[in-house]
Design an enzyme around this catalytic site. Sequence first.
Site, PDB file in Angstrom:
ATOM      1  N   SER A 137      44.052  55.868  82.102  1.00 23.84           N
ATOM      2  CA  SER A 137      45.228  55.355  81.401  1.00 23.84           C
ATOM      3  C   SER A 137      45.329  53.833  81.467  1.00 23.84           C
ATOM      4  O   SER A 137      45.311  53.258  82.555  1.00 23.84           O
ATOM      5  CB  SER A 137      46.509  55.892  82.060  1.00 23.84           C
ATOM      6  OG  SER A 137      46.637  57.251  81.827  1.00 23.84           O
ATOM      7  N   HIS A 178      45.145  56.622  75.687  1.00 25.01           N
ATOM      8  CA  HIS A 178      43.823  57.252  75.790  1.00 25.01           C
ATOM      9  C   HIS A 178      43.197  57.292  74.409  1.00 25.01           C
ATOM     10  O   HIS A 178      43.326  58.271  73.680  1.00 25.01           O
ATOM     11  CB  HIS A 178      43.945  58.686  76.337  1.00 25.01           C
ATOM     12  CG  HIS A 178      44.365  58.734  77.761  1.00 25.01           C
ATOM     13  ND1 HIS A 178      43.493  58.918  78.796  1.00 25.01           N
ATOM     14  CD2 HIS A 178      45.573  58.580  78.322  1.00 25.01           C
ATOM     15  CE1 HIS A 178      44.155  58.889  79.933  1.00 25.01           C
ATOM     16  NE2 HIS A 178      45.416  58.692  79.676  1.00 25.01           N
ATOM     17  N   HIS A 185      43.180  65.603  79.291  1.00 26.22           N
ATOM     18  CA  HIS A 185      43.747  66.146  80.531  1.00 26.22           C
ATOM     19  C   HIS A 185      44.038  67.629  80.337  1.00 26.22           C
ATOM     20  O   HIS A 185      44.359  68.059  79.230  1.00 26.22           O
ATOM     21  CB  HIS A 185      45.061  65.431  80.864  1.00 26.22           C
ATOM     22  CG  HIS A 185      44.914  63.964  81.069  1.00 26.22           C
ATOM     23  ND1 HIS A 185      44.857  63.088  80.017  1.00 26.22           N
ATOM     24  CD2 HIS A 185      44.807  63.222  82.200  1.00 26.22           C
ATOM     25  CE1 HIS A 185      44.716  61.866  80.500  1.00 26.22           C
ATOM     26  NE2 HIS A 185      44.678  61.906  81.808  1.00 26.22           N
ATOM     27  N   TYR A 239      46.635  69.104  81.239  1.00 28.97           N
ATOM     28  CA  TYR A 239      48.048  69.330  80.870  1.00 28.97           C
ATOM     29  C   TYR A 239      48.267  69.263  79.358  1.00 28.97           C
ATOM     30  O   TYR A 239      49.324  69.644  78.867  1.00 28.97           O
ATOM     31  CB  TYR A 239      48.987  68.347  81.596  1.00 28.97           C
ATOM     32  CG  TYR A 239      48.762  66.888  81.299  1.00 28.97           C
ATOM     33  CD1 TYR A 239      49.069  66.330  80.053  1.00 28.97           C
ATOM     34  CD2 TYR A 239      48.272  66.035  82.280  1.00 28.97           C
ATOM     35  CE1 TYR A 239      48.871  64.983  79.792  1.00 28.97           C
ATOM     36  CE2 TYR A 239      48.071  64.695  82.036  1.00 28.97           C
ATOM     37  CZ  TYR A 239      48.379  64.174  80.786  1.00 28.97           C
ATOM     38  OH  TYR A 239      48.165  62.840  80.534  1.00 28.97           O
ATOM     39  N   GLU A 240      47.267  68.784  78.628  1.00 26.12           N
ATOM     40  CA  GLU A 240      47.398  68.774  77.161  1.00 26.12           C
ATOM     41  C   GLU A 240      47.168  70.174  76.590  1.00 26.12           C
ATOM     42  O   GLU A 240      47.316  70.389  75.395  1.00 26.12           O
ATOM     43  CB  GLU A 240      46.378  67.806  76.546  1.00 26.12           C
ATOM     44  CG  GLU A 240      46.640  66.350  76.914  1.00 26.12           C
ATOM     45  CD  GLU A 240      45.525  65.429  76.451  1.00 26.12           C
ATOM     46  OE1 GLU A 240      45.359  65.273  75.238  1.00 26.12           O
ATOM     47  OE2 GLU A 240      44.820  64.864  77.309  1.00 26.12           O
ATOM     48  N   ALA A 258      44.416  56.395  87.123  1.00 26.62           N
ATOM     49  CA  ALA A 258      45.683  55.912  87.675  1.00 26.62           C
ATOM     50  C   ALA A 258      46.175  56.972  88.655  1.00 26.62           C
ATOM     51  O   ALA A 258      46.004  58.166  88.403  1.00 26.62           O
ATOM     52  CB  ALA A 258      46.686  55.737  86.547  1.00 26.62           C
ATOM     53  N   MET A 273      46.434  63.444  87.887  1.00 30.09           N
ATOM     54  CA  MET A 273      46.317  64.620  87.012  1.00 30.09           C
ATOM     55  C   MET A 273      44.967  64.672  86.294  1.00 30.09           C
ATOM     56  O   MET A 273      44.826  65.363  85.288  1.00 30.09           O
ATOM     57  CB  MET A 273      47.438  64.602  85.964  1.00 30.09           C
ATOM     58  CG  MET A 273      48.833  64.507  86.539  1.00 30.09           C
ATOM     59  SD  MET A 273      50.066  64.296  85.245  1.00 30.09           S
ATOM     60  CE  MET A 273      51.519  63.859  86.204  1.00 30.09           C
ATOM     61  N   SER A 274      43.983  63.925  86.813  1.00 35.55           N
ATOM     62  CA  SER A 274      42.686  63.900  86.111  1.00 35.55           C
ATOM     63  C   SER A 274      41.550  63.937  87.126  1.00 35.55           C
ATOM     64  O   SER A 274      41.633  64.673  88.103  1.00 35.55           O
ATOM     65  CB  SER A 274      42.617  62.650  85.214  1.00 35.55           C
ATOM     66  OG  SER A 274      42.745  61.471  85.983  1.00 35.55           O
ATOM     67  N   ASN A 281      52.091  53.726  91.084  1.00 36.44           N
ATOM     68  CA  ASN A 281      53.430  53.977  91.647  1.00 36.44           C
ATOM     69  C   ASN A 281      53.276  54.580  93.038  1.00 36.44           C
ATOM     70  O   ASN A 281      52.209  55.102  93.379  1.00 36.44           O
ATOM     71  CB  ASN A 281      54.240  54.953  90.758  1.00 36.44           C
ATOM     72  CG  ASN A 281      53.513  56.280  90.555  1.00 36.44           C
ATOM     73  OD1 ASN A 281      52.700  56.429  89.648  1.00 36.44           O
ATOM     74  ND2 ASN A 281      53.798  57.249  91.424  1.00 36.44           N
ATOM     75  N   HIS A 325      55.582  57.103  82.754  1.00 35.88           N
ATOM     76  CA  HIS A 325      54.239  56.811  82.241  1.00 35.88           C
ATOM     77  C   HIS A 325      54.123  55.340  81.825  1.00 35.88           C
ATOM     78  O   HIS A 325      53.041  54.742  81.884  1.00 35.88           O
ATOM     79  CB  HIS A 325      53.894  57.745  81.080  1.00 35.88           C
ATOM     80  CG  HIS A 325      52.464  57.620  80.612  1.00 35.88           C
ATOM     81  ND1 HIS A 325      51.377  57.883  81.433  1.00 35.88           N
ATOM     82  CD2 HIS A 325      51.934  57.224  79.423  1.00 35.88           C
ATOM     83  CE1 HIS A 325      50.249  57.669  80.762  1.00 35.88           C
ATOM     84  NE2 HIS A 325      50.563  57.267  79.545  1.00 35.88           N
TER      85      HIS A 325
END
Length: 301
Positions: free
Chosen positions: A57, A88, A110, A112-113, A140, A237-238, A261, A273
Site C-alpha cells: 500500500s 494498489h 488481498h 479480504y477482497e 504496511a 493483511m497481506s 500505525n 487506511h
Amino acid sequence: MSAVSPKREASEPADNQRPTKVAKPLDGAQSAGAPAAAYIRTKLPGFAPRLAIILGSGMGGVADAIEDKTEFPYSELPGFPVSTVQGHAGTFVCGTLEGVQVACLKGRVHLYEGTDPQLIRAPIYTFKELGCEIMFSTSAVGSLREDVGPGELFLLKDHINLQARNPLIGPNDPIGPRFPSLLNAYDPALRALIQAKAAENEINITEGVYLACLGPSFETPAEIKAFKILGADCVGMSVVPEVIVARHCDLRVATVSIVVNLAAGLTNEHITHDETLHFSGLAAGKVTQLVKSFIAANGEW
Ligand code: HPA
C-alpha cells in the site's frame, strides 16, 4: 489388552518411512505462472529478471526508480487476479534497477477482497518462470511494539498465519512439492545482508514476527493483546500468502514492512487506511534506498 496392528508385508515400508505423496502433474502440465511468463517473453524477448519485488500500500513510488520500464496491467496477463484497493495500482513492471533486471508487482490483491487464495499463485510462479531467484516483498503493518512506531521498518524473520487460508490448497502446481517447508522462510542470509545495508544507509530496521489477519476490519484491542502473547511484533493483511507460494517454488524471500500505525488498543486512536497511505508514502523513500543498495550488493546474494 493392546490393539492388534494390521500385519504389514515384509516388503512394505512402515508408515513413517513412506515417501511423501506428491500430487503428480498431468503429462505436459505447466505451472500457473507459465502462460503469463510466455506472454511477457513474447513482448520482451531476452528479459531475464533476477529479482522480484512486491510493493505494498502506498509504495508504488518504489517502481518509479525502475528504469527502461514496461508495464503490463494485471488484466492483460493470463491467470492474474485484479486488485480493487485504492493505492494498489495493479501493474506488472519489468525493467532495470541498479543495473539488474527486475520484475515488480505494483499493487497486490488481498484475500479480504474475496480473492480465491489459489489466484495468489500465478503472479509469484510467473516470477519464478521468468528466472527470478529472490522475492523482495514490502507491506504496511500495524506495530505491536511501542518502540517501533509509525514510519519505522520491520524486517520479517517469521510469520504466524491466522488467515485460515492457504493458497496451496487444491491441486498441487507442478512447480513445487505438495508439502513445502516454511523453516527459514525469510532467508537468514538475505536478512543479514539487508541489516548490513540498512546500517550503511543509517536506516533503522528491527527484526520481527508478522501475524497475518484476514481483514478487512482492523483487529480488536483484545486480539492484539492475544497476538502479543503468541509472539507477534506486527500485524497485517497481506504478505503471508505470497511468501507461502514463493517458498513453494523455491524463491528466496526477504520482506520489509513499514509501520503505519500502532496496533489497536496501543493508543486510543481509530486506525484508518488514509493513515496507511500517509506513512507508507513517507517511508517509501527509505524502502527504495534499501532495495537499491540490496540490489547493488547482488554479488553477495
Ligand atoms: N492491522 C492490520 N493490518 C494493517 C494494520 C493493522 O493495524 N496497519 C496496516 N495494515
